[in-house]
Motif scaffolding. Structure first.
Motif, PDB file in Angstrom:
ATOM      1  N   MET A   1       0.843  -1.186   0.000  1.00  0.00           N
ATOM      2  CA  MET A   1       0.000   0.000   0.000  1.00  0.00           C
ATOM      3  C   MET A   1       0.886   1.247   0.000  1.00  0.00           C
ATOM      4  SD  MET A   1      -3.560  -0.248   0.715  1.00  0.00           S
ATOM      5  CE  MET A   1      -3.892  -1.182  -0.732  1.00  0.00           C
ATOM      6  N   THR A   2       0.363   2.261  -0.576  1.00  0.00           N
ATOM      7  CA  THR A   2       1.109   3.496  -0.745  1.00  0.00           C
ATOM      8  C   THR A   2       1.226   4.303   0.552  1.00  0.00           C
ATOM      9  OG1 THR A   2       1.233   5.533  -2.022  1.00  0.00           O
ATOM     10  CG2 THR A   2      -0.957   4.750  -1.494  1.00  0.00           C
ATOM     11  N   ASP A   3       2.262   5.110   0.613  1.00  0.00           N
ATOM     12  CA  ASP A   3       2.465   6.011   1.749  1.00  0.00           C
ATOM     13  C   ASP A   3       1.951   7.410   1.443  1.00  0.00           C
ATOM     14  OD1 ASP A   3       3.667   4.025   3.189  1.00  0.00           O
ATOM     15  OD2 ASP A   3       5.709   4.680   2.786  1.00  0.00           O
ATOM     16  N   HIS A   4       1.251   7.540   0.322  1.00  0.00           N
ATOM     17  CA  HIS A   4       0.845   8.845  -0.161  1.00  0.00           C
ATOM     18  C   HIS A   4      -0.471   8.677  -0.929  1.00  0.00           C
ATOM     19  CE1 HIS A   4       2.512  12.745  -2.069  1.00  0.00           C
ATOM     20  NE2 HIS A   4       1.232  12.726  -2.219  1.00  0.00           N
ATOM     21  N   ARG A  13      -0.497  11.882   3.667  1.00  0.00           N
ATOM     22  CA  ARG A  13       0.842  11.301   3.702  1.00  0.00           C
ATOM     23  C   ARG A  13       1.181  10.916   5.125  1.00  0.00           C
ATOM     24  NH1 ARG A  13       3.911  14.809   6.296  1.00  0.00           N
ATOM     25  NH2 ARG A  13       3.549  17.048   6.093  1.00  0.00           N
ATOM     26  N   ARG A  14       2.226  10.115   5.248  1.00  0.00           N
ATOM     27  CA  ARG A  14       2.687   9.693   6.571  1.00  0.00           C
ATOM     28  C   ARG A  14       3.174  10.916   7.362  1.00  0.00           C
ATOM     29  NH1 ARG A  14       0.592   5.018   6.247  1.00  0.00           N
ATOM     30  NH2 ARG A  14       1.579   3.507   4.936  1.00  0.00           N
ATOM     31  N   PRO A  15       2.882  10.956   8.638  1.00  0.00           N
ATOM     32  CA  PRO A  15       3.405  12.057   9.448  1.00  0.00           C
ATOM     33  C   PRO A  15       4.911  11.935   9.646  1.00  0.00           C
ATOM     34  CG  PRO A  15       2.154  10.534  10.811  1.00  0.00           C
ATOM     35  CD  PRO A  15       2.036  10.051   9.402  1.00  0.00           C
ATOM     36  N   GLU A  16       5.559  13.078   9.719  1.00  0.00           N
ATOM     37  CA  GLU A  16       7.004  13.169   9.944  1.00  0.00           C
ATOM     38  C   GLU A  16       7.242  13.992  11.200  1.00  0.00           C
ATOM     39  OE1 GLU A  16       8.041  15.219   6.385  1.00  0.00           O
ATOM     40  OE2 GLU A  16       7.606  13.492   5.096  1.00  0.00           O
ATOM     41  N   MET A  17       8.398  13.808  11.810  1.00  0.00           N
ATOM     42  CA  MET A  17       8.713  14.567  13.025  1.00  0.00           C
ATOM     43  C   MET A  17       8.622  16.077  12.780  1.00  0.00           C
ATOM     44  SD  MET A  17       8.959  12.700  15.620  1.00  0.00           S
ATOM     45  CE  MET A  17       9.094  10.970  16.026  1.00  0.00           C
ATOM     46  N   ASN A  59       1.009   0.203  12.056  1.00  0.00           N
ATOM     47  CA  ASN A  59       0.795  -0.599  10.856  1.00  0.00           C
ATOM     48  C   ASN A  59       0.605   0.214   9.588  1.00  0.00           C
ATOM     49  OD1 ASN A  59      -1.877   0.244  10.818  1.00  0.00           O
ATOM     50  ND2 ASN A  59      -2.690  -1.662  11.637  1.00  0.00           N
ATOM     51  N   GLY A  60       0.767   1.519   9.653  1.00  0.00           N
ATOM     52  CA  GLY A  60       0.783   2.324   8.441  1.00  0.00           C
ATOM     53  C   GLY A  60      -0.543   2.823   7.935  1.00  0.00           C
ATOM     54  N   VAL A  72      -3.473  20.218   7.758  1.00  0.00           N
ATOM     55  CA  VAL A  72      -4.751  20.706   8.271  1.00  0.00           C
ATOM     56  C   VAL A  72      -5.435  19.708   9.198  1.00  0.00           C
ATOM     57  CG1 VAL A  72      -5.102  22.217   6.276  1.00  0.00           C
ATOM     58  CG2 VAL A  72      -6.109  19.917   6.269  1.00  0.00           C
ATOM     59  N   GLY A  73      -4.924  18.462   9.267  1.00  0.00           N
ATOM     60  CA  GLY A  73      -5.565  17.471  10.113  1.00  0.00           C
ATOM     61  C   GLY A  73      -4.883  16.127  10.041  1.00  0.00           C
ATOM     62  N   CYS A  74      -5.594  15.128  10.518  1.00  0.00           N
ATOM     63  CA  CYS A  74      -5.057  13.769  10.575  1.00  0.00           C
ATOM     64  C   CYS A  74      -6.211  12.793  10.434  1.00  0.00           C
ATOM     65  CB  CYS A  74      -4.349  13.577  11.913  1.00  0.00           C
ATOM     66  SG  CYS A  74      -3.446  12.038  12.062  1.00  0.00           S
ATOM     67  N   ILE A  75      -5.899  11.624   9.868  1.00  0.00           N
ATOM     68  CA  ILE A  75      -6.921  10.594   9.671  1.00  0.00           C
ATOM     69  C   ILE A  75      -6.260   9.229   9.744  1.00  0.00           C
ATOM     70  CG2 ILE A  75      -6.673  10.659   7.149  1.00  0.00           C
ATOM     71  CD1 ILE A  75      -9.801  10.236   7.089  1.00  0.00           C
ATOM     72  N   GLY A  76      -6.990   8.252  10.215  1.00  0.00           N
ATOM     73  CA  GLY A  76      -6.437   6.906  10.273  1.00  0.00           C
ATOM     74  C   GLY A  76      -7.500   5.848  10.437  1.00  0.00           C
ATOM     75  N   THR A  77      -7.097   4.626  10.156  1.00  0.00           N
ATOM     76  CA  THR A  77      -7.966   3.467  10.366  1.00  0.00           C
ATOM     77  C   THR A  77      -7.245   2.448  11.236  1.00  0.00           C
ATOM     78  OG1 THR A  77      -7.243   2.533   8.251  1.00  0.00           O
ATOM     79  CG2 THR A  77      -9.333   3.752   8.254  1.00  0.00           C
ATOM     80  N   GLU A  78      -6.611   2.923  12.282  1.00  0.00           N
ATOM     81  CA  GLU A  78      -5.944   2.034  13.248  1.00  0.00           C
ATOM     82  C   GLU A  78      -7.019   1.566  14.235  1.00  0.00           C
ATOM     83  OE1 GLU A  78      -2.707   1.360  12.960  1.00  0.00           O
ATOM     84  OE2 GLU A  78      -2.118   2.949  11.581  1.00  0.00           O
TER      85      GLU A  78
END
Length: 167
Positions: A1-4, A13-17, A59-60, A72-78
Motif C-alpha cells: 500500500m502506498t504512503d501517499h 501522507r505519513r506524518p514526519e517529526m 501498521n501504516g 490541516v488534520g489527521c486521519i487513520g484506520t488504526e
C-alpha cells in the motif's frame, strides 16, 4: 500500500517529526481536542512527537491531511476510522474527502467493515459519517481526555458491501 494518497484537493501522507509543531498547534485547540477520545489538553509538542513516533512504529494506516503543503488534520484506520481537522478548516468538505480516500484504502486491504464513532454532541462528525453511509450500532459512555467529561459515544459501522453499492 502506498504512503501517499492524493484526492481532488488533498494530499494524505505519513506524518514526519517535522509535523510536530503543526499537529500540536491544531490539536492544542480545545475546540478540536474536546471531540477526540485520545488527545489530552493541553496538547503540546511532546504529545505530538509521541503520537508521530507511535504512528511510525504502527501498521501504516494513519496519515496527515494536507492542503497543498499545509497540514490541516489527521486521519487513520488504526482499529477504527478516526479523524480531526484544525478548526480553521472545518466546513470545507475536507473530512468527507479524506474519509472517502481512507475508506477506499481500508477496503482495498481486504477488510469487510470499518467502524467509527462520535460524541453525540458533535453534529459535524455525525453528518460526515452519515453522509459516507455509516449506520449506528450502539452507544457507550466515553471519557474525553481533553476535558475529563464523560459523553455518550455513538458507535457506527460501514460495510464493504454498503460502500460498494450503487447509490
Amino acid at each position: 500500500m502506498t504512503d501517499h494518497i492524493t484526492t481532488e484537493r488533498l494530499t494524505l501522507r505519513r506524518p514526519e517529526m517535522a509535523d510536530a509543531a503543526a499537529i500540536a498547534s491544531l490539536v492544542g485547540d480545545l475546540d478540536v481536542s474536546r471531540w477526540l477520545t485520545r488527545a489530552p489538553h493541553p496538547y503540546g509538542l511532546s504529545d505530538a512527537y509521541e503520537f508521530i513516533s507511535a504512528v511510525q512504529n504502527g501498521n501504516g494506516n494513519t496519515f496527515v491531511i494536507c492542503v497543498g503543503t499545509q497540514l490541516v488534520g489527521c486521519i487513520g484506520t488504526e482499529g477504527q476510522l478516526g479523524y480531526w481537522l484544525g478548526k480553521n478548516h472545518w466546513g470545507r468538505g475536507y473530512a468527507s474527502e479524506a474519509c472517502r480516500a481512507m475508506i477506499d484504502r481500508h477496503f482495498a486491504q481486504g477488510h469487510d467493515e470499518v467502524q467509527s464513532g462520535y460524541f453525540v454532541e458533535n453534529g459535524r462528525s455525525r453528518h460526515v459519517l452519515e453522509k459516507l453511509g455509516f449506520v449506528r450500532t450502539s452507544q457507550e459512555q466515553a471519557r474525553c481526555p481533553a476535558t475529563g467529561d464523560c459523553h455518550v459515544l455513538q458507535k457506527m459501522v460501514l460495510t464493504k458491501s454498503a460502500w460498494e453499492a450503487p447509490g
